[in-house]
Write a protein that holds these residues in place. Structure first.
Motif, PDB file in Angstrom:
ATOM      1  N   ALA A 100      -0.617  -1.334  -6.284  1.00 38.14           N
ATOM      2  CA  ALA A 100      -0.554  -1.912  -4.966  1.00 38.14           C
ATOM      3  C   ALA A 100      -0.768  -0.628  -3.816  1.00 38.14           C
ATOM      4  O   ALA A 100      -1.531  -1.157  -2.995  1.00 38.14           O
ATOM      5  N   ALA A 101      -0.178   0.491  -4.068  1.00 31.24           N
ATOM      6  CA  ALA A 101      -0.524   1.232  -3.214  1.00 31.24           C
ATOM      7  C   ALA A 101      -2.013   1.894  -3.069  1.00 31.24           C
ATOM      8  O   ALA A 101      -2.641   2.012  -2.121  1.00 31.24           O
ATOM      9  N   ALA A 103     -14.474  18.680  13.081  1.00 33.17           N
ATOM     10  CA  ALA A 103     -14.349  17.775  11.887  1.00 33.17           C
ATOM     11  C   ALA A 103     -13.260  16.695  11.978  1.00 33.17           C
ATOM     12  O   ALA A 103     -12.397  16.752  12.673  1.00 33.17           O
ATOM     13  N   TRP A 104     -13.383  15.601  11.249  1.00 34.89           N
ATOM     14  CA  TRP A 104     -12.255  14.575  11.437  1.00 34.89           C
ATOM     15  C   TRP A 104     -11.178  14.819  10.551  1.00 34.89           C
ATOM     16  O   TRP A 104     -11.356  15.395   9.424  1.00 34.89           O
ATOM     17  N   MET A 105     -10.017  14.862  10.999  1.00 33.38           N
ATOM     18  CA  MET A 105      -8.856  14.772   9.931  1.00 33.38           C
ATOM     19  C   MET A 105      -8.477  13.104  10.027  1.00 33.38           C
ATOM     20  O   MET A 105      -8.176  12.559  11.011  1.00 33.38           O
ATOM     21  N   LEU A 106      -8.320  12.732   8.954  1.00 29.67           N
ATOM     22  CA  LEU A 106      -7.836  11.226   8.394  1.00 29.67           C
ATOM     23  C   LEU A 106      -6.326  11.341   7.941  1.00 29.67           C
ATOM     24  O   LEU A 106      -5.970  12.000   7.148  1.00 29.67           O
ATOM     25  N   TYR A 107      -5.591  10.594   8.580  1.00 27.08           N
ATOM     26  CA  TYR A 107      -4.133  10.322   8.217  1.00 27.08           C
ATOM     27  C   TYR A 107      -4.016   8.965   7.735  1.00 27.08           C
ATOM     28  O   TYR A 107      -3.920   7.919   8.333  1.00 27.08           O
ATOM     29  N   LEU A 108      -3.699   8.938   6.258  1.00 29.87           N
ATOM     30  CA  LEU A 108      -3.693   7.649   5.693  1.00 29.87           C
ATOM     31  C   LEU A 108      -1.987   7.710   5.047  1.00 29.87           C
ATOM     32  O   LEU A 108      -1.507   8.283   4.439  1.00 29.87           O
ATOM     33  N   ASP A 109      -1.307   6.490   5.806  1.00 31.06           N
ATOM     34  CA  ASP A 109       0.049   6.571   5.373  1.00 31.06           C
ATOM     35  C   ASP A 109       0.267   4.997   4.818  1.00 31.06           C
ATOM     36  O   ASP A 109      -0.489   4.123   5.217  1.00 31.06           O
ATOM     37  N   VAL A 110       0.786   5.065   3.618  1.00 34.86           N
ATOM     38  CA  VAL A 110       0.975   3.746   2.855  1.00 34.86           C
ATOM     39  C   VAL A 110       2.556   3.639   2.693  1.00 34.86           C
ATOM     40  O   VAL A 110       3.313   4.371   2.555  1.00 34.86           O
ATOM     41  N   TYR A 111       2.992   2.339   3.251  1.00 34.67           N
ATOM     42  CA  TYR A 111       4.228   1.975   3.319  1.00 34.67           C
ATOM     43  C   TYR A 111       4.565   0.731   2.488  1.00 34.67           C
ATOM     44  O   TYR A 111       3.766  -0.445   2.455  1.00 34.67           O
ATOM     45  N   CYS A 112       5.513   1.201   1.767  1.00 29.19           N
ATOM     46  CA  CYS A 112       6.060   0.119   0.558  1.00 29.19           C
ATOM     47  C   CYS A 112       6.888  -1.005   1.318  1.00 29.19           C
ATOM     48  O   CYS A 112       8.027  -0.470   1.852  1.00 29.19           O
ATOM     49  N   LEU A 113       6.726  -2.319   1.287  1.00 25.86           N
ATOM     50  CA  LEU A 113       7.489  -3.060   2.329  1.00 25.86           C
ATOM     51  C   LEU A 113       8.446  -3.950   1.368  1.00 25.86           C
ATOM     52  O   LEU A 113       9.241  -4.715   1.478  1.00 25.86           O
ATOM     53  N   ASP A 114       7.929  -4.097  -0.057  1.00 26.42           N
ATOM     54  CA  ASP A 114       8.595  -4.894  -0.922  1.00 26.42           C
ATOM     55  C   ASP A 114       8.200  -4.237  -2.397  1.00 26.42           C
ATOM     56  O   ASP A 114       7.029  -4.192  -2.722  1.00 26.42           O
ATOM     57  N   ALA A 115       9.301  -3.502  -2.986  1.00 29.38           N
ATOM     58  CA  ALA A 115       9.133  -2.930  -4.167  1.00 29.38           C
ATOM     59  C   ALA A 115       9.463  -3.765  -5.511  1.00 29.38           C
ATOM     60  O   ALA A 115      10.450  -3.586  -6.052  1.00 29.38           O
ATOM     61  N   ASP A 116       8.484  -4.470  -5.972  1.00 33.84           N
ATOM     62  CA  ASP A 116       8.680  -5.298  -7.190  1.00 33.84           C
ATOM     63  C   ASP A 116       7.773  -5.070  -8.355  1.00 33.84           C
ATOM     64  O   ASP A 116       7.164  -5.772  -8.720  1.00 33.84           O
ATOM     65  N   GLY A 117       7.566  -3.684  -8.626  1.00 36.85           N
ATOM     66  CA  GLY A 117       6.978  -3.152  -9.782  1.00 36.85           C
ATOM     67  C   GLY A 117       5.580  -2.850  -9.591  1.00 36.85           C
ATOM     68  O   GLY A 117       4.897  -3.270  -8.394  1.00 36.85           O
ATOM     69  N   LYS A 170      -0.879  -7.599  -1.378  1.00 35.10           N
ATOM     70  CA  LYS A 170       0.302  -8.090  -2.142  1.00 35.10           C
ATOM     71  C   LYS A 170      -0.129  -8.333  -3.654  1.00 35.10           C
ATOM     72  O   LYS A 170      -1.130  -8.755  -3.836  1.00 35.10           O
ATOM     73  N   ILE A 171       0.756  -7.626  -4.545  1.00 33.42           N
ATOM     74  CA  ILE A 171       0.545  -7.882  -5.812  1.00 33.42           C
ATOM     75  C   ILE A 171       1.578  -8.786  -6.181  1.00 33.42           C
ATOM     76  O   ILE A 171       2.859  -8.009  -6.470  1.00 33.42           O
ATOM     77  N   GLY A 172       1.863  -9.809  -6.271  1.00 34.07           N
ATOM     78  CA  GLY A 172       3.114 -10.706  -6.774  1.00 34.07           C
ATOM     79  C   GLY A 172       3.847 -10.713  -5.508  1.00 34.07           C
ATOM     80  O   GLY A 172       3.183 -10.719  -4.288  1.00 34.07           O
ATOM     81  N   HIS A 173       5.045 -10.140  -5.717  1.00 35.25           N
ATOM     82  CA  HIS A 173       5.989  -9.725  -4.446  1.00 35.25           C
ATOM     83  C   HIS A 173       5.882  -8.121  -3.935  1.00 35.25           C
ATOM     84  O   HIS A 173       6.180  -7.998  -2.803  1.00 35.25           O
ATOM     85  N   THR A 174       5.224  -7.533  -4.711  1.00 40.22           N
ATOM     86  CA  THR A 174       5.089  -6.174  -4.320  1.00 40.22           C
ATOM     87  C   THR A 174       3.974  -6.192  -3.162  1.00 40.22           C
ATOM     88  O   THR A 174       2.908  -6.389  -3.200  1.00 40.22           O
ATOM     89  N   THR A 175       4.474  -5.583  -2.039  1.00 43.15           N
ATOM     90  CA  THR A 175       3.730  -5.456  -0.896  1.00 43.15           C
ATOM     91  C   THR A 175       3.406  -4.166  -0.352  1.00 43.15           C
ATOM     92  O   THR A 175       4.626  -3.387  -0.113  1.00 43.15           O
ATOM     93  N   MET A 176       2.303  -3.880   0.165  1.00 46.92           N
ATOM     94  CA  MET A 176       2.117  -2.430   0.628  1.00 46.92           C
ATOM     95  C   MET A 176       1.205  -2.533   1.902  1.00 46.92           C
ATOM     96  O   MET A 176       0.158  -3.474   2.053  1.00 46.92           O
TER      97      MET A 176
END
Length: 311
Positions: free
Chosen positions: A174-175, A155-169, A67-73
């Motif tokens: 934040a991601a 070999a390893w395959m890494l799946y990195l998913d980033v979800y924005c839960l609150d987009a306040d700038g 969380k950065i302020g209200h921005t949440t990832m």
């Protein structure tokens, strides 16, 4: 009976201020900028309160809530065994995707493609996987050869998913922090080779009824990072620089500059969106603010890692 927190004149004044802010948002901000402060009393060069919680998703191999302020990832990583490509037989792979579900903002509609999402996905990949343009001597945060299990076979395959839960700038900031935190929390599973020659996860002496050989890696392990990138987005208006803008500030002021640095202060990337020509001195001021912010974020991440190890 409701309590009275102010006189009718005070209430009327608050209503007038709110109406002025809605009707003339830029003029409202400019009145505060002249005093080097934002409407919420935050100094122009200060980022919002920031928190990192590791292990937010129990079913993931690595995860973090930021969380950065209200921005949440929310960032989560799943690992799978893959067959490496012929071009890179000794390397694994990291796939990064940034998602903006409708819950993150009233402006995001179900089924609608958000234009900024693939842009941030590309920025994340550039910052984590490779240093573009500015630092050709560095290949990125992760050495993909470290993800190799059996040359040319597994070999390893890494799946990195980033979800924005609150987009306040400052979404990218934040991601990126969430992605870096999730990679810091990641533990590579212990695997071995069964009688069929397949790489399988270790679960005792037998896996799915088949005997296994010696494990390829003896214990769960962390990744080794070549460098760790952090970023700061600044918004420029007239002679003012506002660090870590909110969604409202991004909406009413045009010029955005995002600086990505590693822990040693080397420039990883620099991106400018909108607005007019920016002077070199202004860019240097943004870089200086980012250097200070990198120290803050590194300390916050280290504290989160320490708390996780204690638990």
């Amino acid at each position: 009976m409701g309590s009275t927190d102010g006189t009718p004149a005070d209430i009327a004044s608050e209503i007038e201020v709110d109406a002025f802010r809605r009707l003339f948002p830029l003029r409202f901000y400019e009145r505060h900028l002249s005093e080097s402060v934002r409407p919420d009393a935050r100094p122009l060069n200060r980022a919002r309160d920031t928190s990192v919680a590791l292990g937010a998703v129990s079913s993931a191999d690595g995860s973090a809530l930021v969380k950065i302020g209200h921005t949440t990832m929310l960032a989560a990583i799943k690992v799978e065994v893959m067959t490496p490509s012929l071009d890179s037989p000794d390397e694994g792979c990291l796939g990064i995707e940034f998602n903006m579900p409708p819950i993150c903002s009233p402006s995001v509609r179900p089924g609608q493609t958000v234009e900024v999402a693939p842009v941030i996905s590309k920025q994340l990949s550039d910052s984590i996987l490779r240093h573009v343009c500015f630092s050709p001597l560095f290949s990125g945060m992760i050495n993909l050869k470290e993800l190799s299990l059996i040359s040319g076979k597994a070999a390893w395959m890494l799946y990195l998913d980033v979800y924005c839960l609150d987009a306040d700038g400052a979404l990218f900031d934040a991601a990126l922090l969430a992605a870096v935190a999730a990679l810091s929390h990641l533990r590579i599973p212990v695997v071995s080779v069964n009688d069929d020659g397949r790489v399988v996860a270790m679960a005792g002496e037998h896996v799915e009824g088949k005997s296994v050989r010696e494990p390829i890696n003896r214990e769960k392990r962390k990744l080794t990072f070549s460098c760790i990138p952090f970023s700061l987005t600044c918004i420029l208006h007239q002679k003012y620089i506002l660090a870590d803008p909110t969604a409202e500030e991004e909406l009413i002021m045009e010029t955005l500059v995002t600086v990505v640095l590693d822990l040693s202060g080397r420039l990883v990337s620099l991106c400018k969106l909108g607005g007019n020509l920016v002077y070199n001195s202004t860019i240097q001021d943004c870089v200086a603010l980012t250097r200070h912010r990198v120290k803050e974020l590194h300390q916050i991440l280290n504290e989160a890692v320490s708390d996780m190890e204690v638990d």
